[in-house]
Scaffold this active site. Structure first.
Site, PDB file in Angstrom:
ATOM      1  N   GLY A  86       1.194  -1.158   0.511  1.00 55.46           N
ATOM      2  CA  GLY A  86       0.411  -0.145   0.103  1.00 55.46           C
ATOM      3  C   GLY A  86       0.795   1.345   0.186  1.00 55.46           C
ATOM      4  O   GLY A  86       1.574   1.383  -0.869  1.00 55.46           O
ATOM      5  N   CYS A  87       0.803   2.669   0.728  1.00 58.40           N
ATOM      6  CA  CYS A  87       1.192   3.256   0.410  1.00 58.40           C
ATOM      7  C   CYS A  87       2.387   3.600   1.038  1.00 58.40           C
ATOM      8  O   CYS A  87       3.578   4.464   1.064  1.00 58.40           O
ATOM      9  CB  CYS A  87       0.082   4.771   1.817  1.00 58.40           C
ATOM     10  N   ALA A  88       2.738   2.513   1.957  1.00 65.38           N
ATOM     11  CA  ALA A  88       3.552   2.145   2.360  1.00 65.38           C
ATOM     12  C   ALA A  88       5.456   1.600   0.962  1.00 65.38           C
ATOM     13  O   ALA A  88       6.472   2.025   1.543  1.00 65.38           O
ATOM     14  CB  ALA A  88       4.706   0.996   3.447  1.00 65.38           C
TER      15      ALA A  88
END
Length: 345
Positions: free
Chosen positions: A139-141
């Site tokens: 995801g966002c990481a």
């Protein structure tokens, strides 16, 4: 043998979604079915976003689609964006595609088997023996951790050249039948984008230093996807800004301490924006003035939240600015996980 960032390129699709137009469309879409929609529409006004980019025009998002069609659209558009970003990164580095020895590919918004790196390899002209590492679910990481994995591969094979490819088409996750607040928040935040970088220990460029991550216990329900018949359903907890504000500082300082550093050694904070409240939380966590996260706020304003790709847009903007030596690239993503990477010029 320190890995260096040879080049970094970004790409967005052609369709612009002005925030005001997206707000109006969301009102039309949900007003008859979601009684509190008028109370929730200020989410669009307070998101800190002026516009976003999308692989589809706005009205096309108002059509009902199943999972299969969404995924097909995602793969088609993801391949095109990755080829654009990858070709630009190669050109910026002055390299031909045959110079690439390994590829790390990050995407959490589409399911691809064969993986996206295999789908774009011939279009980019990569060698048949290139080593491929596809990463899904970060995801966002994923932008921070993908760059960290590329640096690890370059460090393990001195002189090799590693291509990082990151793409997320978050706008395709809007599901018309989902009347949850999380779905409306995603509608107010998400954009589409891609980035590509070339990493090697042989050459010039910013040094990619130590990396790390921290997984918060008992946090699987903070962020992620629910797999539904009509697509990927977004999972957002209201606690995400609180993680940034109250829980991120300790693991970040612990990461820095492991490498003999403190927050005072960081000249540039290169943070994934998440959303306006997350940025506020980051400022509070590290005692930063608003101008310290100007790159982060500007990318959110101009592009929205493109999940994993976003922080690489922030890094690109930061690298164009003078006056700093050591930066910390960081992001929060599903798991619930914080990713860290030190960059030094």
């Amino acid at each position: 043998m320190t890995p260096r960032l040879y080049s970094l390129a970004t790409a967005v699709p052609a369709h612009v979604l002005p925030q005001a137009a997206t707000r109006e469309a969301a009102g039309r879409l949900f007003r008859d079915r979601l009684g509190e929609v008028d109370r929730l529409l200020p989410l669009f006004d307070n998101a800190g976003i002026a516009q976003r980019y999308s692989c589809l025009p706005l009205e096309e998002h108002l059509r009902t689609r199943g999972f299969a069609e969404r995924n097909r659209l995602c793969l088609d558009h993801a391949e095109a964006l990755l080829c654009r970003a990858g070709a630009e990164a190669l050109a910026e580095a002055g390299l031909g595609p045959g110079a690439i020895d390994a590829v790390v590919t990050v995407c959490s918004t589409g399911i691809a088997t064969p993986s996206l790196d295999a789908r774009v390899a011939e279009r980019l002209g990569l060698r048949p023996d290139v080593e491929r590492t596809p990463l899904f679910g970060l995801g966002c990481a994923g932008g921070v951790l993908g760059l960290a994995r590329a640096a690890s591969l370059a460090r393990a094979a001195p002189g090799s050249r590693v291509l990082l490819l990151v793409v997320e088409l978050c706008t395709l996750t809007l599901r018309l039948g989902d009347l949850s607040k999380a779905n409306l928040v995603a509608c107010a935040l998400f954009g589409d984008g891609a980035a590509a970088a070339i990493v090697s220990s042989d050459g010039e460029g910013p040094r990619l230093g130590p990396s790390g991550e921290h997984r918060f216990p008992d946090s699987l329900d903070v962020m992620g996807w629910r797999v539904e018949d009509d697509g990927l359903g977004v999972l957002f907890s209201v606690s995400v800004p609180d993680y940034a504000k109250r829980r991120l500082r300790a693991p970040t300082l612990a990461f820095l301490a492991r490498h003999g550093l403190t927050a005072g050694h960081i000249d540039r904070w290169i943070c994934h924006p998440g959303g306006a409240k997350v940025i506020d939380g980051l400022e509070h966590a590290f005692g930063l003035t608003p101008d310290a996260l100007a790159d982060t706020r500007e990318i959110l304003r101009d592009y929205g939240n493109m999940s994993a790709a976003t922080v690489l847009f922030v890094l690109e903007r930061a690298l164009a600015a003078p006056g700093w030596r050591r930066g910390l690239v960081t992001s929060l993503g599903p798991g619930f996980t914080a990713g860290f990477l030190l960059v030094q010029r």
